[in-house]
Design a protein around this motif. Structure first.
Motif, PDB file in Angstrom:
ATOM      1  N   GLY A  66       7.117 -18.704   3.563  1.00  0.00           N
ATOM      2  CA  GLY A  66       6.125 -19.021   2.544  1.00  0.00           C
ATOM      3  C   GLY A  66       5.621 -17.791   1.814  1.00  0.00           C
ATOM      4  N   LEU A  67       5.314 -16.746   2.558  1.00  0.00           N
ATOM      5  CA  LEU A  67       4.828 -15.520   1.930  1.00  0.00           C
ATOM      6  C   LEU A  67       5.923 -14.864   1.096  1.00  0.00           C
ATOM      7  CD1 LEU A  67       2.677 -14.114   4.869  1.00  0.00           C
ATOM      8  CD2 LEU A  67       1.883 -15.330   2.820  1.00  0.00           C
ATOM      9  N   SER A  68       7.149 -14.904   1.594  1.00  0.00           N
ATOM     10  CA  SER A  68       8.276 -14.344   0.827  1.00  0.00           C
ATOM     11  C   SER A  68       8.527 -15.122  -0.451  1.00  0.00           C
ATOM     12  CB  SER A  68       9.546 -14.341   1.684  1.00  0.00           C
ATOM     13  OG  SER A  68       9.402 -13.453   2.761  1.00  0.00           O
ATOM     14  N   ALA A  69       8.238 -16.412  -0.428  1.00  0.00           N
ATOM     15  CA  ALA A  69       8.449 -17.261  -1.610  1.00  0.00           C
ATOM     16  C   ALA A  69       7.422 -16.982  -2.701  1.00  0.00           C
ATOM     17  CB  ALA A  69       8.404 -18.733  -1.217  1.00  0.00           C
ATOM     18  N   GLY A  70       6.292 -16.365  -2.336  1.00  0.00           N
ATOM     19  CA  GLY A  70       5.299 -16.035  -3.345  1.00  0.00           C
ATOM     20  C   GLY A  70       3.928 -16.659  -3.163  1.00  0.00           C
ATOM     21  N   PHE A  71       3.723 -17.397  -2.073  1.00  0.00           N
ATOM     22  CA  PHE A  71       2.374 -17.883  -1.798  1.00  0.00           C
ATOM     23  C   PHE A  71       1.495 -16.673  -1.460  1.00  0.00           C
ATOM     24  CE2 PHE A  71       4.915 -21.674  -0.788  1.00  0.00           C
ATOM     25  CZ  PHE A  71       4.224 -22.633  -1.502  1.00  0.00           C
ATOM     26  N   VAL A  72       0.260 -16.658  -1.928  1.00  0.00           N
ATOM     27  CA  VAL A  72      -0.620 -15.525  -1.639  1.00  0.00           C
ATOM     28  C   VAL A  72      -1.166 -15.583  -0.218  1.00  0.00           C
ATOM     29  CG1 VAL A  72      -1.242 -15.113  -4.034  1.00  0.00           C
ATOM     30  CG2 VAL A  72      -2.694 -16.584  -2.629  1.00  0.00           C
ATOM     31  N   ASN A  73      -1.090 -16.742   0.390  1.00  0.00           N
ATOM     32  CA  ASN A  73      -1.470 -16.911   1.785  1.00  0.00           C
ATOM     33  C   ASN A  73      -0.807 -18.190   2.273  1.00  0.00           C
ATOM     34  OD1 ASN A  73      -2.741 -16.810   4.321  1.00  0.00           O
ATOM     35  ND2 ASN A  73      -4.639 -16.042   3.420  1.00  0.00           N
ATOM     36  N   TYR A  74      -0.704 -18.326   3.582  1.00  0.00           N
ATOM     37  CA  TYR A  74      -0.075 -19.489   4.202  1.00  0.00           C
ATOM     38  C   TYR A  74      -0.992 -19.906   5.333  1.00  0.00           C
ATOM     39  CZ  TYR A  74       3.764 -22.328   6.131  1.00  0.00           C
ATOM     40  OH  TYR A  74       4.564 -23.362   6.588  1.00  0.00           O
TER      41      TYR A  74
END
Length: 99
Positions: A66-74
């Motif tokens: 998720g973080l690698s995909a570009g979410f600022v937090n998970y």
């Protein structure tokens, strides 16, 4: 606070309303959160809106993806309210969060 019950409605709302932040569930009908994030990023109107993932998928590989995909937090479910509020506050104050 705006809510959408379907990914397509949420995308339309994001384009029209330009929110300061999107909380996005990963598992949704018809389209997962990663595809929604891709669509948000591909539109000039929504590309810069920070997006926090919310998911029951809590394995470290899920979070890393998720973080690698570009979410600022998970954030993982069940949500810890103080953690959620801190993540939202940091994004709204101009910071980027990481879980």
């Amino acid at each position: 606070l705006l809510t959408a019950t379907h990914p397509h409605i949420g995308l339309e709302m994001a384009r029209e309303q330009r929110p300061d932040l999107v909380l996005l569930d990963i598992q949704m009908p018809d389209m997962d959160g990663f595809e929604v994030l891709d669509r948000l990023r591909s539109s000039a109107a929504t590309a810069r809106i920070p997006v926090i993932a919310v998911s029951a998928n809590a394995m470290s590989l899920d979070v890393e993806r998720g973080l690698s995909a570009g979410f600022v937090n998970y954030l993982t479910k069940p949500l810890d309210l103080p953690v959620l509020l801190a993540a939202v506050a940091e994004v709204l104050q101009g910071g980027r969060t990481r879980s």
